[in-house]
Enzyme design. Structure first.
Site, PDB file in Angstrom:
ATOM      1  CG  HIS A 190     -69.112  10.767 -22.071  1.00 46.44           C
ATOM      2  ND1 HIS A 190     -70.356  10.976 -21.551  1.00 46.44           N
ATOM      3  CD2 HIS A 190     -68.917   9.425 -22.017  1.00 46.44           C
ATOM      4  CE1 HIS A 190     -70.892   9.816 -21.190  1.00 46.44           C
ATOM      5  NE2 HIS A 190     -70.039   8.849 -21.469  1.00 46.44           N
ATOM      6  CB  CYS A 223     -72.966   5.202 -20.376  1.00 49.36           C
ATOM      7  SG  CYS A 223     -72.139   6.734 -19.923  1.00 49.36           S
ATOM      8  CG  LEU A 224     -69.101   3.592 -15.630  1.00 50.94           C
ATOM      9  CD1 LEU A 224     -67.696   3.973 -15.171  1.00 50.94           C
ATOM     10  CD2 LEU A 224     -69.592   2.370 -14.871  1.00 50.94           C
ATOM     11  CD  GLN A 229     -68.597   8.941 -18.179  1.00 55.06           C
ATOM     12  OE1 GLN A 229     -67.546   8.582 -18.695  1.00 55.06           O
ATOM     13  NE2 GLN A 229     -69.573   8.107 -17.897  1.00 55.06           N
ATOM     14  CG  HIS A 255     -69.455   5.510 -25.024  1.00 58.12           C
ATOM     15  ND1 HIS A 255     -70.671   4.870 -24.898  1.00 58.12           N
ATOM     16  CD2 HIS A 255     -69.242   6.144 -23.841  1.00 58.12           C
ATOM     17  CE1 HIS A 255     -71.171   5.134 -23.691  1.00 58.12           C
ATOM     18  NE2 HIS A 255     -70.314   5.895 -23.029  1.00 58.12           N
ATOM     19  CD  GLU A 256     -65.661   6.614 -22.314  1.00 64.62           C
ATOM     20  OE1 GLU A 256     -65.942   7.650 -21.689  1.00 64.62           O
ATOM     21  OE2 GLU A 256     -66.215   5.527 -22.083  1.00 64.62           O
ATOM     22  N   GLY A 276     -64.317   2.518 -19.788  1.00 64.52           N
ATOM     23  CA  GLY A 276     -63.914   3.861 -20.186  1.00 64.52           C
ATOM     24  C   GLY A 276     -64.576   4.887 -19.284  1.00 64.52           C
TER      25      GLY A 276
HETATM   26 NI    NI Z   1     -70.228   6.772 -21.114  1.00 65.73          NI
END
Ligand code: NI
Length: 194
Positions: free
Chosen positions: A161, A115-116, A59, A157-158, A54
């Site tokens: 953000h 998470c990236l 991000q 989670h997304e 995701g």
């Molecule tokens: Ni993330």
């Protein structure tokens, strides 16, 4: 969406914690044009390249309420012409969510998240097991889906953000402080190096 279309996207820079963009509350998408399609395609290309399941617009430095996701793809080992082992992304099911709103939450589900934007950090977060999500597609059509388990976790989670929340903020204060220090120290180390 055409899968070849995704491969033609650009790989965008992923902002890492504690970048200020990750703390901002993202704004709604109002215009559903080619620029939006291009952004979503680039986000998918970036997500598969990472690889991640995701990716939210903040991000990649865009404070808009958009995230892309694929919780089903696989990585296949392939031998390249030069004899080297490489990985190819197969069985892709790319999803795009614009202006998402979580309507309903049920139950509890614990999952080890990563998470990236927080490379190398993994920990268990408890979230809702089942959710209903309202969102818009690339054309601006209103849609609704139900999600469970990993799919539901990933959406939550997304969606966080978009509200300026990263997953370590869902952990205990002790763990949050520990990971915060670790990430800030690492960021300093990298930015000090030539
Ligand atoms: Ni993330």
């Amino acid at each position: 969406m055409d899968l070849n279309y995704i491969d033609e996207g650009k790989i965008l820079k992923i902002f890492t914690y504690p970048s200020p963009i990750l703390k901002k509350i993202a704004t709604n998408v109002e215009v559903f044009d080619d620029e939006l399609k291009e952004l979503c395609r680039n986000m998918l290309t970036t997500m598969y390249d990472a690889p991640g399941i995701g990716l939210a617009a903040p991000q990649v430095g865009i404070s808009k309420r958009i995230f892309v996701m694929d919780v089903e793809f696989d990585r296949k080992e392939v031998t390249a012409a030069d004899g080297q082992t490489k990985y190819e992304i197969v069985d892709r099911k790319p999803l795009i969510f614009i202006n998402p709103v979580i309507k309903n939450k049920e139950g509890q589900f614990k999952y080890e998240e990563g998470c990236l934007s927080l490379p190398g950090i993994y920990d268990e977060v408890t979230r809702a097991k089942k959710i209903t999500l309202e969102y818009q597609d690339l054309e601006g059509n209103k849609k609704e889906i139900e999600a469970e388990d990993l799919f539901a976790v990933c959406i939550q989670h997304e969606n966080d953000h978009l509200d300026g929340v990263v997953f370590i903020e869902r952990l205990s204060m002790l763990k949050k402080n520990f990971f915060h220090k670790k990430l800030v120290k690492r960021k300093k180390m990298y930015s000090d190096s030539p």
